[in-house]
Design a protein around this motif. Structure first.
Motif, PDB file in Angstrom:
ATOM      1  N   THR A  12       0.775  -1.102  -0.173  1.00 18.16           N
ATOM      2  CA  THR A  12       0.020   0.149   0.030  1.00 18.16           C
ATOM      3  C   THR A  12       0.888   1.304  -0.092  1.00 18.16           C
ATOM      4  O   THR A  12       2.020   1.315   0.254  1.00 18.16           O
ATOM      5  N   THR A  13       0.142   2.425  -0.234  1.00 22.89           N
ATOM      6  CA  THR A  13       1.126   3.911  -0.287  1.00 22.89           C
ATOM      7  C   THR A  13       0.952   4.272   1.199  1.00 22.89           C
ATOM      8  O   THR A  13       1.739   5.158   1.350  1.00 22.89           O
ATOM      9  N   GLY A  14       0.608   3.423   2.132  1.00 23.72           N
ATOM     10  CA  GLY A  14       0.836   4.041   3.686  1.00 23.72           C
ATOM     11  C   GLY A  14       0.078   3.216   4.365  1.00 23.72           C
ATOM     12  O   GLY A  14      -0.512   1.900   4.180  1.00 23.72           O
ATOM     13  N   LEU A  15      -0.161   3.391   5.818  1.00 22.25           N
ATOM     14  CA  LEU A  15      -0.542   2.770   6.951  1.00 22.25           C
ATOM     15  C   LEU A  15      -2.339   2.874   7.017  1.00 22.25           C
ATOM     16  O   LEU A  15      -3.008   1.941   7.437  1.00 22.25           O
ATOM     17  N   ASP A  16      -2.667   4.112   6.859  1.00 22.67           N
ATOM     18  CA  ASP A  16      -4.063   4.486   6.802  1.00 22.67           C
ATOM     19  C   ASP A  16      -4.815   3.953   5.971  1.00 22.67           C
ATOM     20  O   ASP A  16      -5.157   4.351   4.802  1.00 22.67           O
ATOM     21  N   ALA A  17      -5.874   2.676   6.404  1.00 21.93           N
ATOM     22  CA  ALA A  17      -6.552   2.070   5.396  1.00 21.93           C
ATOM     23  C   ALA A  17      -7.816   3.039   4.723  1.00 21.93           C
ATOM     24  O   ALA A  17      -8.295   2.513   3.546  1.00 21.93           O
ATOM     25  N   ALA A  92      -5.250  -7.798  10.559  1.00 16.40           N
ATOM     26  CA  ALA A  92      -5.523  -6.594  10.901  1.00 16.40           C
ATOM     27  C   ALA A  92      -5.411  -5.347   9.849  1.00 16.40           C
ATOM     28  O   ALA A  92      -6.453  -4.724   9.662  1.00 16.40           O
ATOM     29  N   PHE A  93      -4.334  -5.401   9.330  1.00 15.17           N
ATOM     30  CA  PHE A  93      -3.808  -4.682   8.264  1.00 15.17           C
ATOM     31  C   PHE A  93      -4.605  -4.880   7.105  1.00 15.17           C
ATOM     32  O   PHE A  93      -5.105  -3.883   6.505  1.00 15.17           O
ATOM     33  N   ASP A  94      -4.478  -5.893   6.583  1.00  9.91           N
ATOM     34  CA  ASP A  94      -5.179  -6.010   5.122  1.00  9.91           C
ATOM     35  C   ASP A  94      -6.675  -6.066   5.233  1.00  9.91           C
ATOM     36  O   ASP A  94      -7.365  -5.927   4.293  1.00  9.91           O
ATOM     37  N   LEU A  95      -7.088  -6.679   6.340  1.00  8.77           N
ATOM     38  CA  LEU A  95      -8.601  -6.642   6.408  1.00  8.77           C
ATOM     39  C   LEU A  95      -9.171  -5.158   6.584  1.00  8.77           C
ATOM     40  O   LEU A  95     -10.165  -5.093   5.800  1.00  8.77           O
ATOM     41  N   GLN A  96      -8.526  -4.349   7.018  1.00  7.02           N
ATOM     42  CA  GLN A  96      -8.940  -2.968   6.959  1.00  7.02           C
ATOM     43  C   GLN A  96      -8.877  -2.419   5.550  1.00  7.02           C
ATOM     44  O   GLN A  96      -9.957  -1.741   5.137  1.00  7.02           O
ATOM     45  N   PHE A  97      -7.871  -2.661   4.879  1.00  3.68           N
ATOM     46  CA  PHE A  97      -7.753  -2.089   3.356  1.00  3.68           C
ATOM     47  C   PHE A  97      -8.807  -2.811   2.697  1.00  3.68           C
ATOM     48  O   PHE A  97      -9.443  -2.124   1.742  1.00  3.68           O
ATOM     49  N   TYR A  98      -9.143  -4.148   2.890  1.00  3.31           N
ATOM     50  CA  TYR A  98     -10.267  -4.671   2.150  1.00  3.31           C
ATOM     51  C   TYR A  98     -11.748  -4.071   2.208  1.00  3.31           C
ATOM     52  O   TYR A  98     -12.475  -3.830   1.538  1.00  3.31           O
ATOM     53  N   HIS A  99     -11.978  -4.126   3.575  1.00  4.00           N
ATOM     54  CA  HIS A  99     -13.180  -3.241   4.234  1.00  4.00           C
ATOM     55  C   HIS A  99     -13.195  -1.942   3.430  1.00  4.00           C
ATOM     56  O   HIS A  99     -14.291  -1.541   2.940  1.00  4.00           O
ATOM     57  N   TYR A 181       0.324  -0.229  21.618  1.00  2.19           N
ATOM     58  CA  TYR A 181      -0.234   0.706  20.765  1.00  2.19           C
ATOM     59  C   TYR A 181      -1.731   0.610  20.789  1.00  2.19           C
ATOM     60  O   TYR A 181      -2.517  -0.191  21.403  1.00  2.19           O
ATOM     61  N   PRO A 182      -2.277   1.582  20.122  1.00  3.66           N
ATOM     62  CA  PRO A 182      -3.903   1.494  20.346  1.00  3.66           C
ATOM     63  C   PRO A 182      -4.229   0.356  19.279  1.00  3.66           C
ATOM     64  O   PRO A 182      -3.616  -0.159  18.482  1.00  3.66           O
ATOM     65  N   PRO A 183      -5.710  -0.122  19.706  1.00  3.16           N
ATOM     66  CA  PRO A 183      -5.981  -1.349  19.003  1.00  3.16           C
ATOM     67  C   PRO A 183      -6.382  -0.750  17.416  1.00  3.16           C
ATOM     68  O   PRO A 183      -6.298   0.388  17.290  1.00  3.16           O
ATOM     69  N   PRO A 184      -6.342  -1.709  16.509  1.00  2.00           N
ATOM     70  CA  PRO A 184      -6.926  -1.151  14.952  1.00  2.00           C
ATOM     71  C   PRO A 184      -8.157  -0.295  14.858  1.00  2.00           C
ATOM     72  O   PRO A 184      -9.233  -0.575  15.817  1.00  2.00           O
ATOM     73  N   ALA A 185      -8.015   0.570  14.112  1.00  2.17           N
ATOM     74  CA  ALA A 185      -9.287   1.567  13.831  1.00  2.17           C
ATOM     75  C   ALA A 185     -10.323   0.937  13.543  1.00  2.17           C
ATOM     76  O   ALA A 185     -11.424   1.141  13.841  1.00  2.17           O
ATOM     77  N   TRP A 186     -10.128  -0.449  12.787  1.00  5.64           N
ATOM     78  CA  TRP A 186     -11.582  -1.012  12.322  1.00  5.64           C
ATOM     79  C   TRP A 186     -11.020  -2.571  12.341  1.00  5.64           C
ATOM     80  O   TRP A 186     -10.054  -2.991  11.977  1.00  5.64           O
ATOM     81  N   VAL A 187     -12.077  -3.532  12.894  1.00  2.00           N
ATOM     82  CA  VAL A 187     -12.087  -4.738  12.879  1.00  2.00           C
ATOM     83  C   VAL A 187     -13.341  -5.113  12.373  1.00  2.00           C
ATOM     84  O   VAL A 187     -14.284  -4.827  12.599  1.00  2.00           O
ATOM     85  N   PRO A 188     -13.371  -6.426  11.926  1.00  2.00           N
ATOM     86  CA  PRO A 188     -14.817  -7.086  11.753  1.00  2.00           C
ATOM     87  C   PRO A 188     -15.715  -7.413  12.850  1.00  2.00           C
ATOM     88  O   PRO A 188     -15.158  -7.395  13.830  1.00  2.00           O
ATOM     89  N   GLN A 189     -16.803  -7.218  12.614  1.00  3.02           N
ATOM     90  CA  GLN A 189     -17.836  -7.392  13.680  1.00  3.02           C
ATOM     91  C   GLN A 189     -17.726  -8.728  14.594  1.00  3.02           C
ATOM     92  O   GLN A 189     -17.759  -8.909  15.442  1.00  3.02           O
ATOM     93  N   HIS A 190     -17.408  -9.777  13.508  1.00  2.06           N
ATOM     94  CA  HIS A 190     -17.167 -10.875  14.078  1.00  2.06           C
ATOM     95  C   HIS A 190     -15.828 -11.447  14.619  1.00  2.06           C
ATOM     96  O   HIS A 190     -15.626 -12.374  15.173  1.00  2.06           O
ATOM     97  N   ALA A 191     -14.969 -10.110  14.687  1.00  2.00           N
ATOM     98  CA  ALA A 191     -13.552 -10.538  15.230  1.00  2.00           C
ATOM     99  C   ALA A 191     -13.651 -10.406  16.870  1.00  2.00           C
ATOM    100  O   ALA A 191     -14.354  -9.551  17.396  1.00  2.00           O
TER     101      ALA A 191
END
Length: 202
Positions: A12-17, A92-99, A181-191
């Protein structure tokens, strides 16, 4: 449980999904232990790359001229994934970008179950836990790290080794994050999300 999976990876171009974009994606669909489909594509990000990203990935702006559109790339990826179990290292990284890509392009997300090989690695092994570290530790050949398709095949081999040691089923839909570190900004509801700390060798 591992009879129908898709191992995938984004560069990706950076970390912010939400703000950043995918520049390369790769996936392999595995059915009954055999790779039945593989996909890899450079993707147009719609903006120039930062030098640091080129340094990490080896991908340049010139390489992205004529790359696949984001919309087409994610349509293909989504068709490959279907209803399969998703697998990624640092999922957590890839799932955020996919979402966020699905939200942006189709107004929807995904409900697939998933497994994060980094969470398993942190639970079972002392630091460090990058894909390159884990492959080296377990004798898995990983050539050309930080290119998506190479990382995908490395992650698949890592998953097989981790599962052979002990079933990875308890880690279904589980995401561990480092408590410092802070938790991921977004995770799936079923996580199932929980904080972890690195363990170090004595």
């Amino acid at each position: 449980m591992l009879d129908n999976i898709t191992v995938f990876d984004f560069e990706t171009t950076g970390l912010d999904a939400q703000a950043e974009r995918v520049i390369e994606m790769a996936a392999i669909r595995v059915v009954n232990g055999e790779v039945v489909t593989s996909f890899s594509a450079l993707v147009q990000p719609g903006k120039p790359l930062e030098p640091k990203i080129t340094e990490i990935t080896g991908i340049t702006d010139t390489m992205l001229v004529g790359a696949m559109s984001e919309d087409l790339a994610f349509r293909i990826l989504r068709n490959i994934i279907g209803d399969s179990l998703l697998v990624a290292h640092n999922a957590a990284f890839d799932l955020q970008f996919y979402h966020h890509a699905l939200q942006r392009l189709a107004g929807k997300s995904f409900t697939n179950n998933f497994i994060d090989t980094m969470t398993i690695s942190r639970e079972r092994y002392a630091y460090p836990h990058k894909l390159t570290n884990m492959c080296e530790r377990l004798g898995i050949v990983l050539e050309g790290a930080h290119r998506a398709l190479n990382d995908v095949f490395g992650c698949w081999e890592l998953l097989k080794e981790l599962h052979a040691q002990e079933s990875v089923e308890p880690f279904l839909n589980t995401l561990g994050y480092l408590q410092k570190y802070p938790p991921p900004a977004w995770v799936p509801q079923h996580a199932r999300l929980f904080g972890m700390a690195n363990r170090y060798e004595n």
